[in-house]
Design an enzyme around this catalytic site. Structure first.
Site, PDB file in Angstrom:
ATOM      1  N   TRP A 433       0.824  -1.209   0.000  1.00 25.44           N
ATOM      2  CA  TRP A 433       0.000   0.000   0.000  1.00 25.44           C
ATOM      3  C   TRP A 433       0.856   1.256   0.000  1.00 25.44           C
ATOM      4  CZ3 TRP A 433      -1.969   3.077   4.598  1.00 25.44           C
ATOM      5  CH2 TRP A 433      -1.097   3.002   5.681  1.00 25.44           C
ATOM      6  N   ASP A 434       2.118   1.105   0.394  1.00 21.58           N
ATOM      7  CA  ASP A 434       3.029   2.258   0.409  1.00 21.58           C
ATOM      8  C   ASP A 434       3.066   2.955  -0.949  1.00 21.58           C
ATOM      9  OD1 ASP A 434       4.946   1.498   3.039  1.00 21.58           O
ATOM     10  OD2 ASP A 434       4.046  -0.182   1.979  1.00 21.58           O
ATOM     11  N   GLU A 566      -0.216  -2.619  12.517  1.00 24.89           N
ATOM     12  CA  GLU A 566      -0.027  -4.060  12.346  1.00 24.89           C
ATOM     13  C   GLU A 566       0.300  -4.786  13.651  1.00 24.89           C
ATOM     14  OE1 GLU A 566       1.363  -4.208   7.700  1.00 24.89           O
ATOM     15  OE2 GLU A 566       2.848  -3.745   9.237  1.00 24.89           O
ATOM     16  N   LYS A 635       1.376   0.901  16.235  1.00 21.53           N
ATOM     17  CA  LYS A 635       2.628   0.757  15.480  1.00 21.53           C
ATOM     18  C   LYS A 635       2.960   1.989  14.649  1.00 21.53           C
ATOM     19  CE  LYS A 635       4.671  -1.487  11.538  1.00 21.53           C
ATOM     20  NZ  LYS A 635       4.452  -2.296  10.347  1.00 21.53           N
ATOM     21  N   GLN A 636       1.948   2.544  13.946  1.00 22.18           N
ATOM     22  CA  GLN A 636       2.226   3.603  12.969  1.00 22.18           C
ATOM     23  C   GLN A 636       0.968   4.399  12.709  1.00 22.18           C
ATOM     24  OE1 GLN A 636       3.222   0.676   9.888  1.00 22.18           O
ATOM     25  NE2 GLN A 636       1.612   1.535   8.640  1.00 22.18           N
TER      26      GLN A 636
END
Length: 677
Positions: A433-434, A566, A635-636
């Site tokens: 997806w990046d 994640e 996580k992010q």
């Protein structure tokens, strides 16, 4: 307005520009460049420099979207856990090297080095590592594992679209080989023995190495290495030798590693030398090295890829004071040529014909043709971009990130992007997806034809997305794109990672990128012929994935998914990011169907209107998912992506509340994308 009644598109050119600035500054490749000492002048300095090439921890890249290489003398690698043994071909670090090794190796974070107290101890660089990226413990619980840090000479080239290994359905167990970028030889990236300084010229796409020769430090041997932008098969290494006093001639030996078959296990290959006829040379021909091979294994439905390398690359050069010359190599594959070897020979022949002969054994003198073509092509790319006043560090970071992206991509090679760029096998060179979420938007603004190639990659792999949706029990409808994609679009996420099965927001991320392209270009014909089948497939998938609430009619949930956070790899219900981006995919598919006069599945709007978007009125914040515990580590960037880039309509107070809260619970060791948000 193009989509008829209803609110106008919320993602116009202003939003795209803002997203471009944020996403490029936080592209996964940008942190690599901060290892270089960048001059902080009033304006952007396009050259990154180091006085000691061997001390640089992160790679410099040259590439043209067909081929790419990292210019770095050593790569740091980890030994077996709890072992004092380095892998084959690698050696332990000295104590000084140990102190300056990077903090991350192959997805793991390393603690400060534990240097042996015995100066002669060959095993003097031990560290404790903990897994971060796939850590299933909330809060990042450390898993202490001792590892020996080693170094290895690595000189390889990666080629767009060339992978070796099976897809996930045919992986041997959880840890067997998986499809990954196939490494081929890089005969032009090596240099002579000696201390070298280096520069990466971002403006012209050139790596410059200046080596003071070990046998005579008075002699400076300069190399100018580049992947030719307008002749995509070519890598060129020009050189110039000079010294103030001493002998009139010198023998320069290039420390080129072996290119025999055993060094490149991704291929069944062979190496030989042959004579190549070239006009303009005194003898009428030159000796070239020929390396040919085909990948050993492949994803289902792909077949092996043939690769041919032809290189004029003398290893021993007898040079006089002030002499210049060049080596050239051509890389061709069965993806771009019916006869890769014949095409590579011809590419080298034409390149050498553009150089004139000199009376230097094993060398040619540089004519301006090749280099000027290359720099003009890079100049055209840099016509688009942005400027910033008063913050050269920001300009450096953004321009450097864009350089890495441009070096990995070209319009006529629609093989997409990977988190580490074409020069890296990081994350096996897979597309995530990046690509659409973080790297695509600035390309859409400044290089729309390159952005289009990323969407062409997805459109071409729609059959694989349909097959993945059908593979579940019970099967889903429509198209479910793979979490990790390589050659065919089949799932290539390793089986040990749950993301390949459960991280399902990627299909909506791709649909969101399609929407951005249409809003930017207004290309209705492309929307009809290429994009709508993809949009309809994605909408059908989410419409079949959503489950109606047993108690409340018309209320829908998406269950058992991994969000961008994640750490939740057991799967959650109603991930706020997943649900909202899925809603946007459903809404746009329905609007596009109306615009084009195509059939619209009534369930698209029904599910979009009823999807749950978690909200906690007591805190004025969006919980990450149903059942999220306030204070739980993240996580992010996840929830904070809702207002931007997804453009969810919310109050300023709610946006600030989300940002303030999640800034405090997000793992500081998570991916760099969080920084921009």
């Amino acid at each position: 307005d193009r989509l008829g009644p209803g609110p106008p598109p919320r993602l116009g050119s202003i939003s795209l520009r803002r997203f471009a600035e944020a996403s490029m500054a936080t592209s996964w490749v940008s942190p690599l460049l901060f290892a270089w000492a960048a001059a902080r002048a009033a304006a952007w300095n396009s050259t990154l420099r180091t006085d000691d090439e061997a001390a640089v921890q992160y790679p410099a890249m040259i590439g043209n979207g067909h081929l790419a290489a990292e210019l770095l003398r050593v790569r740091y690698i980890g030994g077996a856990d709890g072992s004092n043994a380095c892998p084959e071909g690698a050696e332990p670090l000295s104590q000084e090297e140990c102190r300056r090794t990077p903090q991350h190796i192959h997805g793991t974070e390393l603690s400060n080095p534990l240097v042996s107290s015995r100066p002669t101890d060959p095993h003097g660089c031990l560290r404790y590592k903990r897994f971060i990226y796939f850590n299933t413990h909330p809060g990042g619980m450390a898993v202490p594992q001792r590892t020996l840090v080693c170094k290895k000479q690595v000189q390889v080239v990666y080629l767009a679209g060339v992978f070796n290994g099976p897809d996930a359905d045919h992986q041997d167990g959880d840890r067997g080989e998986i499809s990954h970028r196939a490494a081929v030889p890089a005969p032009l990236t090596a240099g002579p023995a000696g201390k070298a300084s280096a520069e990466l010229d971002l403006q012209r796409g050139v790596y410059i190495r200046r080596t003071r020769l070990a046998q005579n430090p008075e002699i400076v041997f300069e190399q100018r290495i580049y992947a030719h932008r307008s002749r995509p098969s070519l890598m060129v290494a020009e050189y110039h030798a000079d010294w103030a006093s001493g002998p009139s001639r010198a023998l320069v030996r290039i420390q080129r590693p072996s290119i025999e078959g055993g060094s490149f296990p991704d291929f069944d290959c062979q190496t030989r030398t042959e004579r190549l006829a070239v006009l303009g040379f005194d003898s009428g021909e030159v000796e070239v090295m020929v390396w040919t091979g085909h990948t050993r294994s492949h994803e289902t439905g792909a077949g092996p890829v043939k690769v041919a390398l032809v290189a004029y690359a003398p290893q021993a050069l007898s040079v006089g004071r002030g002499d210049s010359g060049a080596s050239v190599a051509a890389y061709r594959t069965s993806l771009d040529s019916e006869n890769p070897l014949a095409s590579a020979r011809e590419d080298v022949r034409l390149a050498l014909a553009d150089m004139r002969t000199r009376a230097v054994p094993g060398a040619v003198t540089i004519d301006s043709t090749l280099f000027l073509e290359h720099t003009r092509a890079w100049g055209d790319l840099w016509q688009s971009g942005f400027s910033v006043s008063g913050r050269p560090d920001v300009a450096q970071a953004v321009k450097s990130s864009m350089y890495y992206i441009l070096s990995s991509l070209r319009q006529d090679r629609p093989y997409s992007l990977s988190p580490g760029g074409l020069a890296s096998n990081g994350y096996n060179g897979h597309t995530f997806w990046d690509t659409e979420t973080w790297m695509y938007p600035p390309l859409l603004v400044w290089h729309p034809t390159l952005a289009r190639s990323l969407l062409d990659y997805r459109v071409g792999r729609l059959p694989a997305a349909r097959a993945k949706a059908r593979s579940y029990d019970p099967p889903f409808a429509g198209a479910m794109f793979s979490w990790e994609s390589a050659a065919t679009g089949l799932e290539t996420c390793p089986n040990w990672a749950r993301m390949g099965k459960l991280e399902q927001h990627i299909s909506a991320d791709i649909a969101f990128a399609v929407r951005q392209y249409f809003y930017m270009t207004g290309d209705t014909e492309w929307l009809r012929k290429a994009a709508f089948p993809l949009l309809a497939g994605v909408a059908d998938f989410y419409a079949s994935k959503a489950v109606e609430d047993a108690a409340v009619s018309g209320r829908y949930h998406i269950k058992q998914v991994i969000p961008p956070d994640e750490y939740q790899d057991d799967g959650v219900t109603d991930s706020v990011y997943t649900n909202f981006v899925a809603k946007e995919a459903l809404v746009f598919a329905a609007a596009a169907a109306d615009l084009l006069g195509e059939e619209c599945n009534a369930r698209w709007r029904e599910v979009a209107d009823g999807l749950v978007i978690p909200w906690d009125p007591s805190t004025g914040r969006h919980p990450e998912f149903d059942g999220y515990r306030w204070g739980q580590s993240v996580k992010q960037a996840d929830v904070v992506l809702l207002p931007y880039p997804l453009e969810m309509e919310m109050t300023k107070e709610a946006q600030i509340a989300d940002l303030d809260y999640y800034a405090g619970v997000t793992d500081p060791n998570g991916p760099a994308m969080t920084w921009g948000m």
